[in-house]
Write a protein that holds these residues in place. Structure first.
Motif, PDB file in Angstrom:
ATOM      1  N   LYS A 119       0.850  -1.186   0.000  1.00  0.00           N
ATOM      2  CA  LYS A 119       0.000   0.000   0.000  1.00  0.00           C
ATOM      3  C   LYS A 119       0.884   1.233   0.000  1.00  0.00           C
ATOM      4  CE  LYS A 119      -3.945   2.019   2.467  1.00  0.00           C
ATOM      5  NZ  LYS A 119      -4.882   1.853   3.599  1.00  0.00           N
ATOM      6  N   THR A 120       0.578   2.165  -0.876  1.00  0.00           N
ATOM      7  CA  THR A 120       1.356   3.398  -0.945  1.00  0.00           C
ATOM      8  C   THR A 120       0.537   4.574  -0.424  1.00  0.00           C
ATOM      9  OG1 THR A 120       0.655   3.692  -3.248  1.00  0.00           O
ATOM     10  CG2 THR A 120       2.788   2.642  -2.869  1.00  0.00           C
ATOM     11  N   GLN A 131       4.040   8.684  -2.907  1.00  0.00           N
ATOM     12  CA  GLN A 131       4.949   7.543  -2.737  1.00  0.00           C
ATOM     13  C   GLN A 131       4.724   6.519  -3.846  1.00  0.00           C
ATOM     14  OE1 GLN A 131       3.948   4.760   0.312  1.00  0.00           O
ATOM     15  NE2 GLN A 131       6.023   3.936   0.490  1.00  0.00           N
ATOM     16  N   ASN A 132       5.803   6.069  -4.466  1.00  0.00           N
ATOM     17  CA  ASN A 132       5.773   4.960  -5.408  1.00  0.00           C
ATOM     18  C   ASN A 132       6.508   3.787  -4.788  1.00  0.00           C
ATOM     19  OD1 ASN A 132       4.594   6.795  -7.105  1.00  0.00           O
ATOM     20  ND2 ASN A 132       6.264   6.885  -8.582  1.00  0.00           N
ATOM     21  N   HIS A 133       6.151   2.585  -5.211  1.00  0.00           N
ATOM     22  CA  HIS A 133       6.808   1.404  -4.655  1.00  0.00           C
ATOM     23  C   HIS A 133       6.992   0.362  -5.752  1.00  0.00           C
ATOM     24  CE1 HIS A 133       8.203  -1.350  -1.642  1.00  0.00           C
ATOM     25  NE2 HIS A 133       7.271  -2.247  -1.954  1.00  0.00           N
ATOM     26  N   GLU A 178       1.151   6.181  -6.260  1.00  0.00           N
ATOM     27  CA  GLU A 178       0.695   6.654  -4.961  1.00  0.00           C
ATOM     28  C   GLU A 178      -0.771   6.308  -4.703  1.00  0.00           C
ATOM     29  OE1 GLU A 178       0.887  10.862  -4.838  1.00  0.00           O
ATOM     30  OE2 GLU A 178      -0.441  11.146  -6.533  1.00  0.00           O
ATOM     31  N   GLU A 192      -3.108   0.145  -3.870  1.00  0.00           N
ATOM     32  CA  GLU A 192      -2.948  -1.107  -3.127  1.00  0.00           C
ATOM     33  C   GLU A 192      -2.811  -2.270  -4.098  1.00  0.00           C
ATOM     34  OE1 GLU A 192      -5.853  -1.746  -0.015  1.00  0.00           O
ATOM     35  OE2 GLU A 192      -6.251   0.415   0.103  1.00  0.00           O
TER      36      GLU A 192
END
Length: 298
Positions: free
Chosen positions: A100-101, A105-107, A121, A124
């Motif tokens: 989850k961001t 925020q990037n992941h 961002e 989920e």
């Protein structure tokens, strides 16, 4: 030879060579020797009395019982551990991976088949890694860019539909009332409301408020990966909402601005972003605080 006979002769130090060999081959020979050694640990000035065979035999039985007791305990413990491990495996057979961001925020996520997911961002992503080979399924809420290994296939499910892929690069947005799938490489299949659409590279599918639009795209990857928001003939109010989300600010404009915007703004510099959206529409802006902006007519 009988065990008792050999032990008695051994205690009396009266074994023949053949009897000595037979005694040393007894299962408890080392244990007998250990008991005698322990009895000789006392002061040499004291007279130590070697135990009788009966006493020695009782000690042996006690030690054997103790060994058996510990053996049973260890065996029981091992059984408990095996049962516990089995129950753990059964209760944890589904290993759910959740990501989850938050705002801005990037992941980046590596899937079990080495495919890459870049989660945007406020998004989920969830999948079961323990059953990946048999059930390649991901649940997405929000937006993500997928770079799939060639020859690898999986399905992405959203609230609005499902995207099936095979070795490709694509982007999925499923947020609010928008469902958008953009294919940058390969081929994807979009399933929605019992309908099916195939998207080759360079095409985009949009489902907005029940209406379907299919168009061409010329970029090699989504703009958000470049930290940009791009708009084409988009209501200005929508642009403002995107600006507020990207910079976590509150934007007010004390007038009714009914016009559309075509352009872009960056995600890493608020001043540049405000210039990008205000100047083309002949507007001005004022930054009141770190989280409040006012946009006015010139």
């Amino acid at each position: 030879m009988e065990k008792e006979y050999l032990v008695k002769k051994w205690l009396n130090n009266d074994l023949t060579d053949a009897e000595s060999k037979a005694f040393n081959e007894l299962e408890d020979a080392e244990l007998y020797k250990e008991i005698i050694e322990e009895s000789q640990r006392f002061n040499g000035n004291s007279n130590a009395e070697v135990a009788s065979f009966k006493t020695l035999d009782e000690k042996l039985v006690s030690k054997e019982n103790t060994s058996i007791h510990w053996l049973k305990l260890v065996s029981g413990l091992a059984a408990v551990l095996v049962i516990g491990f089995t129950l753990f495996k059964l209760t944890n057979k589904d290993q759910i991976n959740s990501f989850k961001t938050v705002l801005a925020q990037n992941h980046i996520i590596t899937l079990p088949d080495n495919s890459i997911v870049n989660l945007n961002e406020l998004s989920e992503l969830e999948f079961d890694s323990s059953n990946w080979d048999d059930n390649r399924l991901l649940d997405l809420k929000g937006e993500a860019f997928f770079d799939v290994e060639k020859g690898k296939r999986f399905d992405v499910t959203t609230d609005f539909g499902k995207v099936s892929v095979l070795g490709t690069e694509f982007n999925v947005l499923s947020r609010d009332s928008i469902f958008k799938v953009s294919c940058y490489e390969g081929l994807v299949k979009v399933t929605y409301n019992d309908n099916e659409v195939k998207l080759p590279a360079g095409t985009e599918f949009v489902l907005l408020s029940g209406k379907v639009l299919k168009s061409s795209i010329v970029v090699a990857e989504p703009y958000w990966l470049k930290e940009m928001s791009v708009f084409e003939n988009t209501p200005f109010a929508t642009v403002i909402k995107e600006l507020e989300k990207q910079y976590n600010i509150k934007v007010t404009y004390p007038f009714d601005l009914k016009m559309n915007f075509t352009g872009a703004f960056v995600h890493n510099n608020l001043e540049n972003a405000l210039v990008s959206i205000s100047k083309p529409l002949k507007l001005t802006y004022e930054i009141q605080s770190t989280n409040e902006v006012i946009i006015r007519n010139e």
